[in-house]
Design a protein around this motif. Structure first.
Motif, PDB file in Angstrom:
ATOM      1  N   PHE A   1      -2.846  10.164   1.741  1.00  0.00           N
ATOM      2  CA  PHE A   1      -2.714   9.921   3.175  1.00  0.00           C
ATOM      3  C   PHE A   1      -2.119   8.536   3.396  1.00  0.00           C
ATOM      4  O   PHE A   1      -2.613   7.566   2.845  1.00  0.00           O
ATOM      5  CB  PHE A   1      -4.082   9.929   3.859  1.00  0.00           C
ATOM      6  CG  PHE A   1      -4.771  11.259   3.867  1.00  0.00           C
ATOM      7  CD1 PHE A   1      -4.629  12.105   4.951  1.00  0.00           C
ATOM      8  CD2 PHE A   1      -5.570  11.657   2.822  1.00  0.00           C
ATOM      9  CE1 PHE A   1      -5.278  13.326   4.981  1.00  0.00           C
ATOM     10  CE2 PHE A   1      -6.220  12.876   2.838  1.00  0.00           C
ATOM     11  CZ  PHE A   1      -6.077  13.712   3.924  1.00  0.00           C
ATOM     12  N   ASP A   2      -1.083   8.447   4.211  1.00  0.00           N
ATOM     13  CA  ASP A   2      -0.552   7.125   4.548  1.00  0.00           C
ATOM     14  C   ASP A   2      -0.839   6.830   6.018  1.00  0.00           C
ATOM     15  O   ASP A   2      -0.136   7.312   6.894  1.00  0.00           O
ATOM     16  CB  ASP A   2       0.949   7.058   4.274  1.00  0.00           C
ATOM     17  CG  ASP A   2       1.472   5.627   4.337  1.00  0.00           C
ATOM     18  OD1 ASP A   2       0.696   4.733   4.719  1.00  0.00           O
ATOM     19  OD2 ASP A   2       2.643   5.408   4.015  1.00  0.00           O
ATOM     20  N   GLU A   3      -1.848   6.071   6.270  1.00  0.00           N
ATOM     21  CA  GLU A   3      -2.270   5.706   7.625  1.00  0.00           C
ATOM     22  C   GLU A   3      -2.199   6.892   8.580  1.00  0.00           C
ATOM     23  O   GLU A   3      -1.510   6.847   9.595  1.00  0.00           O
ATOM     24  CB  GLU A   3      -1.385   4.573   8.164  1.00  0.00           C
ATOM     25  CG  GLU A   3      -1.301   3.431   7.178  1.00  0.00           C
ATOM     26  CD  GLU A   3      -1.007   2.112   7.849  1.00  0.00           C
ATOM     27  OE1 GLU A   3      -1.268   2.008   9.055  1.00  0.00           O
ATOM     28  OE2 GLU A   3      -0.546   1.209   7.151  1.00  0.00           O
ATOM     29  N   PRO A   4      -2.918   7.972   8.273  1.00  0.00           N
ATOM     30  CA  PRO A   4      -2.741   9.190   9.062  1.00  0.00           C
ATOM     31  C   PRO A   4      -3.255   9.074  10.489  1.00  0.00           C
ATOM     32  O   PRO A   4      -2.870   9.859  11.338  1.00  0.00           O
ATOM     33  CB  PRO A   4      -3.550  10.232   8.288  1.00  0.00           C
ATOM     34  CG  PRO A   4      -4.586   9.450   7.576  1.00  0.00           C
ATOM     35  CD  PRO A   4      -3.953   8.140   7.236  1.00  0.00           C
TER      36      PRO A   4
ATOM     37  N   LYS B   1       0.827  -1.210   0.000  1.00  0.00           N
ATOM     38  CA  LYS B   1       0.000   0.000   0.000  1.00  0.00           C
ATOM     39  C   LYS B   1       0.860   1.258   0.000  1.00  0.00           C
ATOM     40  O   LYS B   1       0.689   2.140  -0.834  1.00  0.00           O
ATOM     41  CB  LYS B   1      -0.906   0.038   1.240  1.00  0.00           C
ATOM     42  CG  LYS B   1      -1.707  -1.211   1.490  1.00  0.00           C
ATOM     43  CD  LYS B   1      -2.539  -1.073   2.763  1.00  0.00           C
ATOM     44  CE  LYS B   1      -1.738  -1.027   4.049  1.00  0.00           C
ATOM     45  NZ  LYS B   1      -1.191  -2.284   4.473  1.00  0.00           N
ATOM     46  N   SER B   2       1.792   1.316   0.967  1.00  0.00           N
ATOM     47  CA  SER B   2       2.624   2.516   1.066  1.00  0.00           C
ATOM     48  C   SER B   2       3.453   2.687  -0.191  1.00  0.00           C
ATOM     49  O   SER B   2       3.617   3.799  -0.689  1.00  0.00           O
ATOM     50  CB  SER B   2       3.556   2.429   2.267  1.00  0.00           C
ATOM     51  OG  SER B   2       2.825   2.295   3.436  1.00  0.00           O
ATOM     52  N   THR B   3       3.956   1.575  -0.703  1.00  0.00           N
ATOM     53  CA  THR B   3       4.782   1.646  -1.905  1.00  0.00           C
ATOM     54  C   THR B   3       3.993   2.271  -3.050  1.00  0.00           C
ATOM     55  O   THR B   3       4.486   3.153  -3.750  1.00  0.00           O
ATOM     56  CB  THR B   3       5.252   0.239  -2.292  1.00  0.00           C
ATOM     57  OG1 THR B   3       5.892  -0.344  -1.164  1.00  0.00           O
ATOM     58  CG2 THR B   3       6.209   0.287  -3.444  1.00  0.00           C
TER      59      THR B   3
HETATM   60 MG   LIG Z   1       2.789   1.230   4.996  1.00  0.00          MG
END
Ligand SMILES: [Mg+2]
Ligand SMILES: Nc1ncnc2c1ncn2[C@@H]1O[C@H](COP(=O)(O)OP(=O)(O)OP(=O)(O)O)[C@@H](O)[C@H]1O
Lengths: 418, 277
Positions: A158-161, A43-45
């Motif tokens: 947004f990355d797991e904000p 996901k983050s990638t």
């Molecule tokens: Mg991640």
């Protein structure tokens, strides 16, 4: 504001590991897209490739109709909220929010106006002169959001904000983000592994597994018409129950007795020795509390209850069952992949809070056969998925969203004035 | 903390402070004794006399001391500045980038740092004579860099590593170029690290004796520690102890001032509040 299109995006890290593997995804202008999946699924990638912090190994990333593969982050005009906020500790809240504007050489009074506007929206007014170190978690989170909304970005990422906030604050910020997104109408990509966030925030949710897209659909479609075992097991809490079954005639033989399927569905699942039946906890009920009128659409069975959990507004009962080794292995594999707690071969069923069913006794349950799904244990494919019904759910969600956006933007106009 | 514990802490602290400050107190006391008074057998001077300071500042030793002071300041500041600047870039690369030979750089730096000065100073003397660096400022700045650069790179890369990567990525997403992100975000955050490194580097250069005595011959480049060794008494029967003590006290002052000045900048934990909490 812009749409984001990904075509066959692949990301291989230095060690050759494909973190993202052939992902194609279209995010419409103004849409709120959720990327969800277990830890390490990429996901983050994917998010970092959209924003430009990670090189794309192959495929095309198109933002607002322009291919951006080779553009530096600053030339993409996207704003991002990092998981740990990444605020600048040596600057005041004001300067933190103003930073993107300062970099673009915005005149001073313009900066002041825009920062004040953002601070108004996020209720940061009285903290503008403080340093991030002295703020609470929720306030820091809002500063990070302020930095994102202060300039006219093409999209928010947004990355797991919310993952660093406590449960109460998380709920509060969730509604805030939702409200803000509706109001600004900006394309948003939001990474999370929190079910609730995925279901409540997203217009559409993209479920990833090991770098591959499993399903992209509205939360309702994911819940009611999952494409495979993985999505079915991932979405929903408590999770869907999977029972081993075999087809005899048009009835599924399960540890909880026979479940009658209609002809069309029976046809779809025929020809396999072993099947997995997916039943959500709320499809069960205490048989003594079911309307006479409803009874015929389901089946009743008697089972011994291991444990009950009474939560006031709802009640869960745990019913152990026997399963062949193959199924047990498959379920263990699945639960490991979903990083959920060990799925034991027991069903979790949701029963009415007033039910008098007690642990350690035999009790009679009823289960609603209309909404169950049947999976192929080998491939995990959902054999009874109704694609048309699923698409309809997603269409409805899209319509709802248009209404919400209209309402959020035209909130000031009195009803009936248009 | 219980009272008992507190008392123990205080007593322990006091012992360490006395142990550390005693030699300094002693040297101050010697610097205030008149030449005839030095062997008086007591800790304090019989009469406080400023003769020694006069000797080195305006008297016979001033020709030796004052140029040396100027040299020391100039050479050490330049060496510190260069080494901090170079170390900043090197440490940034080491902390941030993945490139082949990274470990090699660090271990080479360490090897240079532990290499005994005395074993290279003689060859250096010959080389410097050949190429005209003998008895010049650059002739000392270069070897000082070899002393200060390794330790600077090590300390600074430790500081840079503490700064979250995301800080810089956030800046880039906000629209900064790599250079802007470095200058506006990384440098301010690294400032305490840079100051600490600068002070350490300055001390190392300031305290050097071996290079100073071997690679210089006149007041053109001779630093203070070397000059102290060349002091002579008022007559050949008199030790220059008092003058040396006075000079030692004077050269300690900038060091103390430096630390007091930058103490507040060296506060750790400036990065607090950057990340979650
Ligand atoms: Mg991640
Ligand atoms: N710099 C890297 N080098 C090599 N592999 C990496 C690197 N960063 C991530 N990976 C791998 O890529 C995969 C996807 O990582 P990613 O960070 O995108 O996961 P994620 O879905 O965001 O997980 P989480 O929910 O834990 O944040 C992981 O298996 C990880 O091991």
């Amino acid at each position: 504001m812009a749409s984001i299109e990904m075509q066959h995006i692949v990301k291989q890290y230095g060690d050759g590991f494909p973190a993202v593997n052939d992902v194609s995804l279209d995010i419409a202008d103004g849409e709120f897209m959720i990327l969800v999946g277990p830890s390490g699924c990429g996901k983050s990638t994917l998010l970092r490739m959209i924003v430009g912090l990670e090189d794309i190994t192959s495929g095309d990333m198109v933002i607002g109709g322009k291919r951006v593969n080779d553009l530096a982050p600053r030339d993409r005009n996207l704003s991002m909220v990092f998981q740990n906020y990444a605020l600048y500790p040596h600057m005041t809240v004001f300067e933190n929010i103003a930073f993107p504007l300062r970099l673009s050489k915005t005149p001073d009074d313009e900066v002041r106006r825009r920062v004040n506007d953002a601070a108004d929206v996020l209720e940061l007014k009285e903290h503008l002169e403080r340093k991030p170190a002295n703020l609470s978690g929720g306030q820091r989170q809002r500063v990070a959001m302020g930095r994102a909304i202060v300039r006219q970005a093409e999209a928010f990422l947004f990355d797991e904000p919310l993952s660093n906030l406590d449960a109460k604050l998380r709920g509060q910020m969730r509604t805030e983000i939702s409200r803000l997104q509706r109001r600004l109408g900006i394309t948003t990509v939001y990474v999370t592994h929190d079910q609730t966030e995925a279901m409540t925030l997203g217009d559409r949710v993209c479920v990833l597994r090991k770098g591959k897209i499993q399903q992209v659909a509205s939360p309702r479609e994911l819940y009611e018409q999952p494409v495979n075992l993985f999505v079915a097991g991932f979405i929903g809490s408590p999770p869907m129950n999977f029972l081993p079954a075999s087809l005899e005639g048009t009835a599924l033989q399960t540890p909880f007795g026979a479940i009658e399927l209609d002809e069309a569905r029976a046809e779809k699942v025929r020809g396999r020795d072993l099947l997995l039946v997916g039943i959500r906890p709320e499809y069960f009920e205490d048989a003594s509390l079911v309307d006479e009128a409803k009874r015929p659409v389901g089946s009743t069975f008697t089972a011994r209850v291991d444990v009950t959990e009474w939560l006031g507004d709802s009640q869960y009962a745990y019913i152990p069952y026997d399963a062949p080794q193959a199924v047990t292995d498959q379920l263990r594999e699945l639960s490991r992949e979903l990083d959920s707690e060990e799925l034991r071969t027991q069903a979790i069923v949701s029963i009415d809070a007033t039910s008098r069913i007690r642990e350690g006794r035999d009790a009679e349950f009823w289960l609603d056969a209309r909404k169950i799904h049947v999976f192929d244990p080998q491939t995990g494919e959902n054999l009874t998925r109704d694609a048309e019904a699923g698409a309809e759910l997603t269409r409805m969600a899209a319509q709802d969203r248009v209404d919400q956006v209209d309402e959020a933007r035209g909130g000031a106009t009195p009803v009936g004035a248009g | 903390m219980s009272t008992r514990k507190k008392v123990l802490w205080w007593v322990g602290g006091a012992i360490i402070v006395v142990y550390a400050l005693f030699p300094i107190a002693w040297i101050i006391s010697i610097s205030l004794k008149a030449p005839s008074d030095i062997a008086n057998g007591q800790f304090t001077p019989t009469n406080v006399s400023w003769d020694n300071y006069e000797t080195i500042l305006t008297g016979s030793a001033s020709d030796l001391f004052l140029p040396a002071l100027r040299n020391s300041f100039g050479i050490c500041l330049i060496a510190t500045a260069i080494s901090c600047l170079l170390a900043m870039f090197a440490a940034y690369a080491i902390a941030r980038l993945d490139f082949p030979g990274k470990r090699l750089i660090l271990s080479t730096a360490l090897a240079v740092a532990i290499f005994p000065v005395i074993s290279i100073v003689t060859p250096l003397f010959n080389v410097w004579r050949q190429i005209g660096l003998y008895d010049t400022w650059p002739g000392l700045i270069l070897p000082y860099l070899s002393l200060t650069l390794p330790i600077s790179i090590w300390t600074m890369s430790a500081f840079f590593r503490e700064i979250p990567w995301e800080m810089e990525q956030a800046a880039q997403v906000d629209g900064a170029t790599t250079w802007q992100a470095f200058r506006k975000v990384i440098v301010p955050l690294a400032a305490p690290g840079v100051f600490t490194t600068a002070i350490i580097a300055f001390f190392i250069a300031w305290n050097d004796f071996v290079y100073g005595i071997v690679l210089t011959s006149t007041e053109a480049a001779r630093p203070v520690p070397a000059a102290l060794g060349l002091f002579s008494g008022a007559s050949q029967f008199e030790d220059p102890t008092g003058a040396i003590a006075a000079a030692a006290v004077l050269v300690t002052i900038p060091v103390v001032v430096l630390v007091l000045l930058f103490q507040r900048r060296i506060v750790a934990g400036l990065t607090n509040g950057a990340v979650k909490g």
